[in-house]
Design an enzyme around this catalytic site. Structure first.
Site, PDB file in Angstrom:
ATOM      1  N   HIS A 128      11.590  31.071  -0.183  1.00 24.94           N
ATOM      2  CA  HIS A 128      10.395  30.475  -0.776  1.00 24.94           C
ATOM      3  C   HIS A 128       9.268  30.280   0.246  1.00 24.94           C
ATOM      4  O   HIS A 128       8.113  30.150  -0.124  1.00 24.94           O
ATOM      5  CB  HIS A 128      10.722  29.177  -1.528  1.00 24.94           C
ATOM      6  CG  HIS A 128      10.944  27.989  -0.648  1.00 24.94           C
ATOM      7  ND1 HIS A 128      12.134  27.757  -0.009  1.00 24.94           N
ATOM      8  CD2 HIS A 128      10.128  26.965  -0.298  1.00 24.94           C
ATOM      9  CE1 HIS A 128      12.030  26.639   0.692  1.00 24.94           C
ATOM     10  NE2 HIS A 128      10.830  26.133   0.534  1.00 24.94           N
TER      11      HIS A 128
ATOM     12  N   ASP B 157      20.623  27.161   7.143  1.00 25.71           N
ATOM     13  CA  ASP B 157      19.753  26.614   6.103  1.00 25.71           C
ATOM     14  C   ASP B 157      18.277  26.896   6.385  1.00 25.71           C
ATOM     15  O   ASP B 157      17.494  27.093   5.456  1.00 25.71           O
ATOM     16  CB  ASP B 157      19.986  25.093   6.008  1.00 25.71           C
ATOM     17  CG  ASP B 157      19.227  24.452   4.865  1.00 25.71           C
ATOM     18  OD1 ASP B 157      19.395  24.923   3.721  1.00 25.71           O
ATOM     19  OD2 ASP B 157      18.482  23.488   5.104  1.00 25.71           O
TER      20      ASP B 157
ATOM     21  N   HIS C 241      13.970  30.901   6.953  1.00 26.97           N
ATOM     22  CA  HIS C 241      12.555  30.525   6.993  1.00 26.97           C
ATOM     23  C   HIS C 241      11.911  30.728   8.379  1.00 26.97           C
ATOM     24  O   HIS C 241      10.847  31.332   8.489  1.00 26.97           O
ATOM     25  CB  HIS C 241      12.362  29.057   6.584  1.00 26.97           C
ATOM     26  CG  HIS C 241      13.001  28.700   5.265  1.00 26.97           C
ATOM     27  ND1 HIS C 241      13.042  29.564   4.200  1.00 26.97           N
ATOM     28  CD2 HIS C 241      13.625  27.579   4.840  1.00 26.97           C
ATOM     29  CE1 HIS C 241      13.642  28.981   3.177  1.00 26.97           C
ATOM     30  NE2 HIS C 241      14.021  27.781   3.540  1.00 26.97           N
TER      31      HIS C 241
HETATM   32  C1  BG6 Z   1      15.239  24.824   1.856  1.00 29.06           C
HETATM   33  C2  BG6 Z   1      16.355  24.154   2.608  1.00 29.06           C
HETATM   34  O1  BG6 Z   1      15.401  26.204   1.857  1.00 29.06           O
HETATM   35  O2  BG6 Z   1      14.007  24.507   2.474  1.00 29.06           O
HETATM   36  C3  BG6 Z   1      16.144  22.654   2.670  1.00 29.06           C
HETATM   37  O3  BG6 Z   1      17.587  24.423   1.953  1.00 29.06           O
HETATM   38  C4  BG6 Z   1      14.768  22.333   3.215  1.00 29.06           C
HETATM   39  O4  BG6 Z   1      17.142  22.027   3.460  1.00 29.06           O
HETATM   40  C5  BG6 Z   1      13.710  23.129   2.465  1.00 29.06           C
HETATM   41  O5  BG6 Z   1      14.554  20.953   3.057  1.00 29.06           O
HETATM   42  C6  BG6 Z   1      12.356  22.956   3.116  1.00 29.06           C
HETATM   43  O6  BG6 Z   1      11.397  23.573   2.311  1.00 29.06           O
HETATM   44  P1  BG6 Z   1       9.927  23.026   2.226  1.00 29.06           P
HETATM   45  O7  BG6 Z   1       9.238  23.960   1.275  1.00 29.06           O
HETATM   46  O8  BG6 Z   1      10.015  21.628   1.730  1.00 29.06           O
HETATM   47  O9  BG6 Z   1       9.393  23.122   3.614  1.00 29.06           O
END
Ligand code: BG6
Length: 485
Positions: free
Chosen positions: A181, A238, A243
């Site tokens: 995402h 994770d 990311h």
């Molecule tokens: C998710 C993780 O993919 O991304 C979570 O599983 C994390 O642990 C989250 O909190 C963070 O996403 P964002 O969009 O809030 O930065």
């Protein structure tokens, strides 16, 4: 920008889950309202819970309400364009589901285009993929079929390869949309525009001019109610493998030959393949202990519900990575992510080499001159800032000042990441999804570190910037660099 969207059925597996309620239903509704596809999509929720269309419509309505989106249009949308079909937990095929799909398509006059979104825990992926194929739902005689797979895609290289193998037995890669995402976040996409539409930066974006690149994804939240998943995943799986690695590839990639899915993903894979094997000495792992955050006492990781006694799962990772390429040789990339850090922020800081000589030799206040730094803040307070040096009038003193741009000052609405990604699934644009070779290259990079169960996991108190060892081992970091600007 609104593109042509074919009339289609959007099937969500895991329709009663948290992700569907919090993210997918609100994002689908936004796509319909804001991307001009109101009459182009029909939603079919699928899960093992026995409930009727109307019961699921009430759930959808509640989800929109919680997202602040409920109004008469939303109510009408839920009543007319949202359906539900239960499946058996141990289903061997999806024949009944296939029949329901055909019936809805006939009733709603849909031409046979379908997206299947797997908003499911990873162990459920293989069964659903097999059952889709078993019942002939992996392709549609009359239209396209797209498979959207939520993260995590595998828990190591071997499992990611197995899952890719299974997916490719039934689906062509051009049908597959692996979600990260972060790639849907507007400011993450803007990284490419920032770099490749601004020669002023791009011509200096290399080893000749840059000292280091630092990427931070800090969260103030703890593990919350997700310990069941998180305790076996940890921050490397994770956050880092997906990311942070994605952010690194976007910062480091060469200019693509075009702004299309394959050209961009080819360049990202090249970055991953150029990274030297990561030295375990360049990794710091940490786990939060109790502390005080915003005036509240918060528990340590080991005291969170569902965390195994004595768990060594890291909630913090600091890493120094080297990319072996002509552009990046000798420029360290520092990655840092953690839960229960002092504030939530996602930032990329690009530090330039300092000026080779100081203008005011012998004037202690003026020398040495601080380096220029570009800080891109991806969330919250999206924007960027350039730190530059100037002389204080009347005295021989040099100080750093920021020039900054704040998205919020200029643009009213920044689309939600899921809205962007769901719209791309509907238009068939794979640019912001992770390709099979990319996900494997990323696991290949981090697997050897994940496998090192002997690495120390340093405790750090909640509301601090991670273990002190981070600054000792990864010398460039200071406690406050994230606070720049
Ligand atoms: C998710 C993780 O993919 O991304 C979570 O599983 C994390 O642990 C989250 O909190 C963070 O996403 P964002 O969009 O809030 O930065």
């Amino acid at each position: 920008m609104t593109q042509q969207v074919d009339r289609h059925l959007f099937v969500i597996f895991g329709a009663t889950g948290d992700l569907t309620r919090r993210k997918l239903l609100p994002a689908l509704y936004r796509v319909m309202n804001e991307n001009g596809v109101a009459d182009r999509t029909v939603i079919l929720g699928v899960a093992t819970t026995q409930q009727s269309d109307d019961e699921f419509r009430a759930v959808a309505g509640q989800a929109l309400d919680e997202a602040g989106l409920m109004d008469t249009d939303a109510d009408a949308w839920c009543s007319h364009r949202v359906f539900y079909e239960p499946i058996a937990r141990d289903a061997r095929n999806f024949d009944a589901l296939a029949k329901r799909i055909h019936d809805i398509e006939a009733d709603m006059d849909l031409p046979g285009h379908r997206a299947f979104y797997l908003a499911l825990p990873p162990p459920a992926f293989p069964g659903v993929i097999e059952n889709l194929a078993e019942s002939g739902l992996h392709h549609s005689a009359r239209g396209w079929t797209r498979l959207v797979i939520e993260k995590p895609f595998g828990h190591d290289l071997g499992s990611a390869r197995e899952l890719n193998y299974l997916v490719h037995r039934h689906f062509d890669e051009s049908q597959v949309y692996r979600i990260d995402h972060y790639l849907g976040k507007e400011t993450v996409q803007n990284l490419l525009t920032f770099r490749f539409a601004n020669p002023i930066f791009e011509t200096t974006w290399n080893r000749d001019r840059l000292e280091a690149v630092e990427i931070t994804v800090a969260e103030d939240l703890g593990v919350g109610s997700r310990a069941g998943y998180y305790d076996s995943a940890g921050a490397l799986r994770d956050m880092v493998q997906n990311h942070l690695t994605q952010l690194m590839t976007l910062v480091a990639m060469e200019a693509p030959s075009g702004f299309n899915a394959d050209a961009i993903r080819n360049e990202k894979v090249q970055v991953l393949e150029s990274i030297q094997r990561i030295d375990p000495h360049n990794i710091v792992l940490g786990q939060y202990t109790s502390g005080t955050l915003d005036g509240h006492d918060v528990p340590g990781y080991l005291d969170e519900d569902g965390v195994a006694a004595g768990s060594r799962t890291p909630t913090f990772v600091g890493a120094k990575v080297h990319i072996d390429s002509w552009r990046w040789q000798g420029v360290p990339f520092y990655l840092r992510t953690g839960k229960r850090l002092p504030m939530p922020t996602t930032q990329i800081a690009v530090t330039y080499r300092p000026a080779p000589v100081c203008l005011f030799h012998g004037t202690p206040d003026a020398c040495p001159i601080s380096p220029n730094v570009i800080v891109l803040t991806l969330q919250p307070d999206e924007g960027f800032e350039i730190r530059f040096e100037l002389k204080v009038p009347g005295v021989e003193q040099v100080i750093s000042k920021p020039m900054s741009f704040d998205y919020g000052d200029e643009f009213d609405v920044i689309p939600d990441a899921y809205q962007t990604l769901l719209y791309d699934v509907m238009t068939g644009d794979q640019t912001l999804f992770v390709r099979a070779d990319e996900v494997e290259a990323s696991w290949a990079l981090w697997d050897p570190i994940i496998a090192r169960t002997d690495l120390a996991v340093h405790p750090y108190p909640a509301a601090t910037w991670g273990p002190a060892a981070t600054n000792e081992m990864l010398a460039l970091w200071t406690d406050d660099w994230t606070m720049r600007g």
